[in-house]
Design a protein around this motif. Structure first.
Motif, PDB file in Angstrom:
ATOM      1  N   THR A 192       5.237  -8.406  -5.113  1.00  0.00           N
ATOM      2  CA  THR A 192       6.695  -8.325  -5.299  1.00  0.00           C
ATOM      3  C   THR A 192       7.034  -7.749  -6.666  1.00  0.00           C
ATOM      4  OG1 THR A 192       6.968 -10.265  -3.877  1.00  0.00           O
ATOM      5  CG2 THR A 192       8.847  -9.640  -5.236  1.00  0.00           C
ATOM      6  N   ARG A 193       6.292  -8.127  -7.685  1.00  0.00           N
ATOM      7  CA  ARG A 193       6.543  -7.601  -9.032  1.00  0.00           C
ATOM      8  C   ARG A 193       6.224  -6.106  -9.090  1.00  0.00           C
ATOM      9  NH1 ARG A 193       4.446 -10.247 -14.724  1.00  0.00           N
ATOM     10  NH2 ARG A 193       5.455  -8.742 -16.105  1.00  0.00           N
ATOM     11  N   ARG A 194       5.080  -5.724  -8.551  1.00  0.00           N
ATOM     12  CA  ARG A 194       4.691  -4.307  -8.567  1.00  0.00           C
ATOM     13  C   ARG A 194       5.673  -3.472  -7.750  1.00  0.00           C
ATOM     14  NH1 ARG A 194      -0.272  -6.757  -7.564  1.00  0.00           N
ATOM     15  NH2 ARG A 194      -0.245  -6.035  -5.398  1.00  0.00           N
ATOM     16  N   TYR A 195       6.062  -4.001  -6.603  1.00  0.00           N
ATOM     17  CA  TYR A 195       6.996  -3.283  -5.736  1.00  0.00           C
ATOM     18  C   TYR A 195       8.354  -3.134  -6.424  1.00  0.00           C
ATOM     19  CZ  TYR A 195       9.436  -2.083  -1.360  1.00  0.00           C
ATOM     20  OH  TYR A 195      10.169  -1.472  -0.389  1.00  0.00           O
ATOM     21  N   GLY A 196       8.814  -4.192  -7.057  1.00  0.00           N
ATOM     22  CA  GLY A 196      10.081  -4.135  -7.778  1.00  0.00           C
ATOM     23  C   GLY A 196      10.052  -3.121  -8.899  1.00  0.00           C
ATOM     24  N   ASN A 197       8.951  -3.074  -9.638  1.00  0.00           N
ATOM     25  CA  ASN A 197       8.818  -2.092 -10.720  1.00  0.00           C
ATOM     26  C   ASN A 197       8.830  -0.667 -10.177  1.00  0.00           C
ATOM     27  OD1 ASN A 197       8.668  -4.133 -12.618  1.00  0.00           O
ATOM     28  ND2 ASN A 197       6.428  -4.164 -12.666  1.00  0.00           N
ATOM     29  N   SER A 198       8.187  -0.466  -9.027  1.00  0.00           N
ATOM     30  CA  SER A 198       8.172   0.850  -8.401  1.00  0.00           C
ATOM     31  C   SER A 198       9.579   1.268  -7.966  1.00  0.00           C
ATOM     32  CB  SER A 198       7.232   0.837  -7.188  1.00  0.00           C
ATOM     33  OG  SER A 198       7.288   2.053  -6.467  1.00  0.00           O
ATOM     34  N   ILE A 199      10.323   0.326  -7.390  1.00  0.00           N
ATOM     35  CA  ILE A 199      11.696   0.624  -6.973  1.00  0.00           C
ATOM     36  C   ILE A 199      12.555   0.956  -8.185  1.00  0.00           C
ATOM     37  CG2 ILE A 199      13.787  -0.342  -5.931  1.00  0.00           C
ATOM     38  CD1 ILE A 199      11.921  -2.073  -4.177  1.00  0.00           C
ATOM     39  N   ALA A 200      12.386   0.205  -9.272  1.00  0.00           N
ATOM     40  CA  ALA A 200      13.165   0.452 -10.493  1.00  0.00           C
ATOM     41  C   ALA A 200      12.951   1.871 -10.992  1.00  0.00           C
ATOM     42  CB  ALA A 200      12.786  -0.573 -11.569  1.00  0.00           C
ATOM     43  N   ARG A 201      11.723   2.348 -10.910  1.00  0.00           N
ATOM     44  CA  ARG A 201      11.450   3.724 -11.347  1.00  0.00           C
ATOM     45  C   ARG A 201      12.113   4.731 -10.410  1.00  0.00           C
ATOM     46  NH1 ARG A 201       6.329   1.340 -12.300  1.00  0.00           N
ATOM     47  NH2 ARG A 201       5.530   2.134 -10.309  1.00  0.00           N
ATOM     48  N   ARG A 202      12.148   4.425  -9.117  1.00  0.00           N
ATOM     49  CA  ARG A 202      12.702   5.366  -8.145  1.00  0.00           C
ATOM     50  C   ARG A 202      14.230   5.395  -8.141  1.00  0.00           C
ATOM     51  NH1 ARG A 202       8.569   3.306  -4.618  1.00  0.00           N
ATOM     52  NH2 ARG A 202      10.108   2.426  -3.181  1.00  0.00           N
ATOM     53  N   ILE A 203      14.858   4.381  -8.736  1.00  0.00           N
ATOM     54  CA  ILE A 203      16.321   4.388  -8.832  1.00  0.00           C
ATOM     55  C   ILE A 203      16.793   5.639  -9.566  1.00  0.00           C
ATOM     56  CG2 ILE A 203      18.277   3.285 -10.007  1.00  0.00           C
ATOM     57  CD1 ILE A 203      17.090   0.587  -9.265  1.00  0.00           C
ATOM     58  N   GLY A 204      16.094   5.991 -10.634  1.00  0.00           N
ATOM     59  CA  GLY A 204      16.439   7.195 -11.379  1.00  0.00           C
ATOM     60  C   GLY A 204      16.279   8.450 -10.544  1.00  0.00           C
ATOM     61  N   VAL A 205      15.271   8.477  -9.682  1.00  0.00           N
ATOM     62  CA  VAL A 205      15.053   9.627  -8.796  1.00  0.00           C
ATOM     63  C   VAL A 205      16.231   9.764  -7.827  1.00  0.00           C
ATOM     64  CG1 VAL A 205      13.567  10.612  -7.024  1.00  0.00           C
ATOM     65  CG2 VAL A 205      12.547   9.414  -8.975  1.00  0.00           C
ATOM     66  N   VAL A 206      16.658   8.636  -7.266  1.00  0.00           N
ATOM     67  CA  VAL A 206      17.804   8.648  -6.343  1.00  0.00           C
ATOM     68  C   VAL A 206      19.040   9.187  -7.048  1.00  0.00           C
ATOM     69  CG1 VAL A 206      19.372   7.202  -4.990  1.00  0.00           C
ATOM     70  CG2 VAL A 206      16.904   6.751  -4.945  1.00  0.00           C
ATOM     71  N   ARG A 207      19.248   8.761  -8.287  1.00  0.00           N
ATOM     72  CA  ARG A 207      20.420   9.209  -9.041  1.00  0.00           C
ATOM     73  C   ARG A 207      20.337  10.692  -9.354  1.00  0.00           C
ATOM     74  NH1 ARG A 207      19.429   6.788 -13.383  1.00  0.00           N
ATOM     75  NH2 ARG A 207      20.388   4.782 -12.921  1.00  0.00           N
ATOM     76  N   ARG A 208      19.197  11.131  -9.858  1.00  0.00           N
ATOM     77  CA  ARG A 208      19.055  12.532 -10.290  1.00  0.00           C
ATOM     78  C   ARG A 208      19.096  13.499  -9.119  1.00  0.00           C
ATOM     79  NH1 ARG A 208      15.290   9.997 -13.612  1.00  0.00           N
ATOM     80  NH2 ARG A 208      13.541  10.635 -12.268  1.00  0.00           N
ATOM     81  N   GLN A 209      18.507  13.114  -7.991  1.00  0.00           N
ATOM     82  CA  GLN A 209      18.456  14.002  -6.850  1.00  0.00           C
ATOM     83  C   GLN A 209      19.678  13.869  -5.930  1.00  0.00           C
ATOM     84  OE1 GLN A 209      14.714  13.667  -4.760  1.00  0.00           O
ATOM     85  NE2 GLN A 209      13.503  14.201  -6.587  1.00  0.00           N
ATOM     86  N   GLY A 210      20.602  12.991  -6.286  1.00  0.00           N
ATOM     87  CA  GLY A 210      21.821  12.835  -5.490  1.00  0.00           C
ATOM     88  C   GLY A 210      21.583  12.268  -4.121  1.00  0.00           C
ATOM     89  N   LEU A 211      20.561  11.422  -3.974  1.00  0.00           N
ATOM     90  CA  LEU A 211      20.263  10.831  -2.674  1.00  0.00           C
ATOM     91  C   LEU A 211      21.295   9.787  -2.261  1.00  0.00           C
ATOM     92  CD1 LEU A 211      16.372  10.458  -2.986  1.00  0.00           C
ATOM     93  CD2 LEU A 211      17.692  12.344  -2.017  1.00  0.00           C
ATOM     94  N   ASP A 212      22.181   9.437  -3.197  1.00  0.00           N
ATOM     95  CA  ASP A 212      23.265   8.495  -2.894  1.00  0.00           C
ATOM     96  C   ASP A 212      24.620   9.207  -2.860  1.00  0.00           C
ATOM     97  OD1 ASP A 212      23.251   9.105  -5.602  1.00  0.00           O
ATOM     98  OD2 ASP A 212      24.016   7.151  -6.205  1.00  0.00           O
ATOM     99  N   ALA A 213      24.613  10.518  -2.695  1.00  0.00           N
ATOM    100  CA  ALA A 213      25.855  11.312  -2.775  1.00  0.00           C
ATOM    101  C   ALA A 213      26.886  10.890  -1.730  1.00  0.00           C
ATOM    102  CB  ALA A 213      25.534  12.799  -2.622  1.00  0.00           C
ATOM    103  N   CYS A 214      26.447  10.415  -0.579  1.00  0.00           N
ATOM    104  CA  CYS A 214      27.383  10.042   0.486  1.00  0.00           C
ATOM    105  C   CYS A 214      28.159   8.768   0.164  1.00  0.00           C
ATOM    106  CB  CYS A 214      26.630   9.862   1.808  1.00  0.00           C
ATOM    107  SG  CYS A 214      25.363   8.571   1.758  1.00  0.00           S
ATOM    108  N   LEU A 215      27.789   8.096  -0.913  1.00  0.00           N
ATOM    109  CA  LEU A 215      28.463   6.849  -1.286  1.00  0.00           C
ATOM    110  C   LEU A 215      29.522   7.062  -2.355  1.00  0.00           C
ATOM    111  CD1 LEU A 215      25.344   4.493  -1.434  1.00  0.00           C
ATOM    112  CD2 LEU A 215      26.863   4.950   0.501  1.00  0.00           C
ATOM    113  N   LYS A 216      29.691   8.314  -2.789  1.00  0.00           N
ATOM    114  CA  LYS A 216      30.622   8.600  -3.881  1.00  0.00           C
ATOM    115  C   LYS A 216      31.933   9.162  -3.351  1.00  0.00           C
ATOM    116  CE  LYS A 216      26.741   9.510  -6.956  1.00  0.00           C
ATOM    117  NZ  LYS A 216      26.040  10.502  -7.784  1.00  0.00           N
TER     118      LYS A 216
END
Length: 229
Positions: free
Chosen positions: A205-229
């Motif tokens: 759970t700790r390793r998975y959480g850390n991995s997700i935290a790193r990927r949050i920036g990827v989602v933001r930079r690549q606009g993978l959440d664009a449909c929510l704006k």
């Protein structure tokens, strides 16, 4: 005898057709209602013997990194697919054929359909209903609403539903104040909320959480959440 048999067949088909029509009308109206009204309770909540702690919170009052964490962990193609991720389903089927544990087959839309309208568990019948309700919410709801409902009814801990209740349980503040690491920890709990804890996580759970935290920036930079704006 033949005439009686044909008559019975016609009656059965007529009855089956009416039942199907009523089900379609009911399900469409149900989905349209939940586009406006927060789901008051779900089958998962009702069947949970640990009580229900929840607090509906509009997506606008939830830190954007929580939705990004969900996308990073559960469904990177959320904004681009129409309810189903063919590639993920194919990988899940291949893993199943090899006898491996299936992961990543369901999209956020599928999980929302299951959580809001159905019950937990497998089986072809329930999966078929899940597919139907997935098509309906993708057709009748905007992506924004799908994410909003998902983040409010997903189980985030024992007897705890929604990210607002999860944030209060684990971090003693609302979902509007979640840090990227906290959002990632809640997202890491979502697949197995009764077995994982977002506070002081350890092991996978700790390793998975850390991995997700790193990927949050990827989602933001690549606009993978664009449909929510």
């Amino acid at each position: 005898m033949a005439n009686r048999s044909r008559t019975r067949s016609r009656r059965f088909l007529k009855l089956a057709g009416k039942i199907l029509l009523y089900f379609i009308l009911f399900s469409v109206l149900w989905v349209l209602l939940y586009r406006i009204v927060p789901p008051p309770v779900t089958a998962t909540m009702i069947l949970d013997g640990n009580g229900i702690t929840k607090d509906w919170t509009p997506l606008s009052k939830i830190d954007p990194d929580m939705a990004r964490a969900a996308i990073a962990a559960e469904d990177s193609k959320f904004c681009s697919h129409h309810g189903f991720d063919a590639e993920a389903i194919e990988h899940a089927m291949l893993r199943n054929l090899r006898g491996g544990k299936i992961r990543g087959g369901s999209t956020i839309s599928q999980q929302t359909a299951k959580n809001a309208f159905l019950w937990q568990g497998g089986g072809f019948f329930r999966k078929g209903l899940e597919a139907w309700f997935t098509v309906l919410i993708e057709t009748l709801w905007p992506k924004y609403r799908i994410m909003e409902v998902y983040l409010n009814i997903a189980e985030t801990g024992i007897g705890t539903y929604g990210v607002q209740a999860g944030a209060m349980r684990y971090f003693h503040h609302g979902a509007s104040q979640l840090s990227p690491n906290e959002a990632a920890r809640i997202a890491a709990v979502l697949p197995l909320p009764k077995k994982r804890a977002a506070i002081a996580p350890s092991g996978f759970t700790r390793r998975y959480g850390n991995s997700i935290a790193r990927r949050i920036g990827v989602v933001r930079r690549q606009g993978l959440d664009a449909c929510l704006k």
